[in-house]
Scaffold this motif. Structure first.
Motif, short mmCIF file in Angstrom:
data_model
loop_
_atom_site.label_atom_id
_atom_site.label_comp_id
_atom_site.label_asym_id
_atom_site.label_seq_id
_atom_site.Cartn_x
_atom_site.Cartn_y
_atom_site.Cartn_z
N ARG A 94 0.83 -1.21 0.00
CA ARG A 94 0.00 0.00 0.00
C ARG A 94 0.87 1.26 0.00
NH1 ARG A 94 -5.12 0.49 0.70
NH2 ARG A 94 -6.09 2.36 1.54
N ALA A 97 2.58 1.62 -3.36
CA ALA A 97 1.60 2.03 -4.38
C ALA A 97 1.26 3.51 -4.25
CB ALA A 97 0.33 1.18 -4.27
N HIS A 101 2.47 5.44 -7.44
CA HIS A 101 1.35 5.62 -8.36
C HIS A 101 0.29 6.58 -7.84
CE1 HIS A 101 3.07 2.46 -10.79
NE2 HIS A 101 3.17 1.71 -9.71
N ASP A 103 -1.74 6.19 -5.62
CA ASP A 103 -3.00 5.48 -5.43
C ASP A 103 -2.75 4.23 -4.60
OD1 ASP A 103 -5.42 4.16 -5.59
OD2 ASP A 103 -5.55 4.23 -7.77
N GLU A 105 -4.61 1.91 -3.87
CA GLU A 105 -5.33 0.75 -4.40
C GLU A 105 -4.58 0.07 -5.54
OE1 GLU A 105 -7.91 -0.30 -2.68
OE2 GLU A 105 -7.55 1.45 -1.42
N ARG A 106 -3.49 0.63 -5.99
CA ARG A 106 -2.73 0.04 -7.11
C ARG A 106 -1.70 -0.97 -6.63
NH1 ARG A 106 -1.55 3.65 -11.79
NH2 ARG A 106 -0.90 1.66 -12.64
N GLN A 107 -2.05 -1.68 -5.57
CA GLN A 107 -1.12 -2.66 -5.00
C GLN A 107 -0.82 -3.80 -5.97
OE1 GLN A 107 -2.24 -3.70 -0.90
NE2 GLN A 107 -3.50 -1.85 -0.93
N SER A 108 -1.79 -4.20 -6.78
CA SER A 108 -1.53 -5.28 -7.74
C SER A 108 -0.52 -4.83 -8.79
CB SER A 108 -2.82 -5.76 -8.39
OG SER A 108 -3.45 -4.71 -9.09
N THR A 109 -0.54 -3.56 -9.16
CA THR A 109 0.45 -3.04 -10.09
C THR A 109 1.84 -3.12 -9.48
OG1 THR A 109 -1.18 -1.53 -11.04
CG2 THR A 109 1.14 -0.97 -11.39
#
Length: 123
Positions: A94, A97, A101, A103, A105-109
């Motif tokens: 987190r 990210a 980024h 954001d 919420e862009r943990q998968s990225t």
């Protein structure tokens, strides 16, 4: 960081680094000597609208090729940095990210970057 960019006057700057400490694999030297850095900086300064029609297709292709090559290298280096942020510094997905980024919420990225970095490191 011992790589320095010094604004010398108006629209001029000087980049200095110590080859053994800052560039043991020669990435900086190749980016400068192979014009990748120059083309990438030129691309940063260009208007995003239509390019100058007087620019020949081969010259435009050459510029895009050099800019893309440097962007790919930077993507790989950024992925390795994510591995270090996670494995060495213990930062959460987190937090990384949010920092990279803007954001959380862009943990998968970030996880994909991490996996790419691990592959690049051979681990």
């Amino acid at each position: 960081m011992s790589v320095t960019v010094t604004k010398t006057a108006g629209n001029r700057a000087e980049i200095t680094w110590e080859p053994r400490e800052d560039d043991p694999r020669g990435f900086l030297a190749r980016a400068v000597e192979g014009d990748q850095l120059a083309y990438a900086l030129e691309a940063l300064g260009q208007d995003e609208g239509p390019q100058n029609p007087a620019t020949e297709a081969d010259a435009a292709l050459q510029a895009a090729m050099h800019t893309t090559a440097l962007a790919r290298l930077l993507e790989r280096r950024a992925a390795v940095q994510v591995v270090h942020l996670r494995d060495v510094h213990g930062l959460s997905w987190r937090r990384i990210a949010t920092a990279l980024h803007d954001d959380p919420e862009r943990q998968s990225t970030v996880r994909r970057q991490y996996e790419a970095g691990r592959r690049h490191l051979g681990t």
